[in-house]
Design a protein around this motif. Structure first.
Motif, short mmCIF file in Angstrom:
data_model
loop_
_atom_site.label_atom_id
_atom_site.label_comp_id
_atom_site.label_asym_id
_atom_site.label_seq_id
_atom_site.Cartn_x
_atom_site.Cartn_y
_atom_site.Cartn_z
N LEU A 155 43.39 94.97 -2.01
CA LEU A 155 43.70 94.31 -0.89
C LEU A 155 44.63 94.97 -0.06
N THR A 156 44.38 95.13 1.15
CA THR A 156 45.20 95.82 2.13
C THR A 156 45.69 94.82 3.21
N ASN A 200 53.85 92.56 4.49
CA ASN A 200 54.14 92.56 3.28
C ASN A 200 52.99 91.95 2.39
N VAL A 201 53.08 92.35 1.22
CA VAL A 201 52.20 91.89 0.28
C VAL A 201 53.07 91.46 -0.92
N LEU A 202 53.01 89.82 -1.28
CA LEU A 202 53.74 89.53 -2.61
C LEU A 202 52.58 89.28 -3.45
N ALA A 235 51.46 88.49 2.88
CA ALA A 235 50.14 87.88 2.33
C ALA A 235 50.49 87.85 0.95
N VAL A 236 50.04 86.54 0.13
CA VAL A 236 50.39 86.20 -1.20
C VAL A 236 49.03 86.19 -1.76
N LEU A 273 39.38 85.66 -4.37
CA LEU A 273 38.93 86.89 -4.45
C LEU A 273 38.59 87.29 -5.78
N CYS A 274 37.47 88.08 -6.15
CA CYS A 274 37.35 88.62 -7.52
C CYS A 274 38.30 89.64 -7.94
N ALA A 275 38.30 90.20 -9.07
CA ALA A 275 39.16 91.25 -9.42
C ALA A 275 39.13 92.41 -8.79
#
Length: 129
Positions: free
Chosen positions: A53-54, A60-62, A29-30, A45-47
């Motif tokens: 975010l999960t 992996n999260v980038l 997910a980027v 997405l808002c702040a």
């Protein structure tokens, strides 16, 4: 007058500050700055929701640098690159009858049946200013 894009999450009326994109082939997910244009397969997405975010197990999260954030220290970038170069720890095989709980994804280093293993590399691009 331009319109303000709102968070894609249900019932959230906050302005969007980040765009989330899924790269299914890489199980990644980027999350980065708000895209210039709204894309059909991206989520704004808002702040608050960007911070919470999960991703699914095994993904992996980038997280790309967001406007207003302090830039990453070069030592942190090199530490991240070194960590990505390290091989994943080997998992012990558990017999099917001993498994408890939800199913997990297969070890990401094993190629799918009939497929082959490819390597991805992290590259650091120097600022051209």
């Amino acid at each position: 007058m331009g319109s303000i894009r709102l968070c894609s999450r249900s019932a959230c009326r906050q302005p969007a500050v980040a765009t989330l994109t899924y790269v299914y082939a890489d199980s990644t997910a980027v999350l980065g700055p708000l895209a210039t244009y709204a894309e059909p397969h991206c989520y704004d997405l808002c702040a608050i929701h960007a911070g919470r975010l999960t991703v699914p197990l095994g993904w992996n999260v980038l997280r790309l640098e967001m406007p207003g954030q302090a830039p990453l220290d070069p030592e942190d970038i090199y530490a991240l690159a070194d960590a990505l170069r390290q091989p994943a720890p080997a998992r012990e095989a558990v017999p099917a009858e001993d498994q408890a709980g939800p199913r997990t994804s297969p070890d990401p280093l094993e190629p799918p049946p009939g497929g082959e293993l490819t390597r991805r590399h992290l590259r650091i691009l120097r600022d051209q200013r």
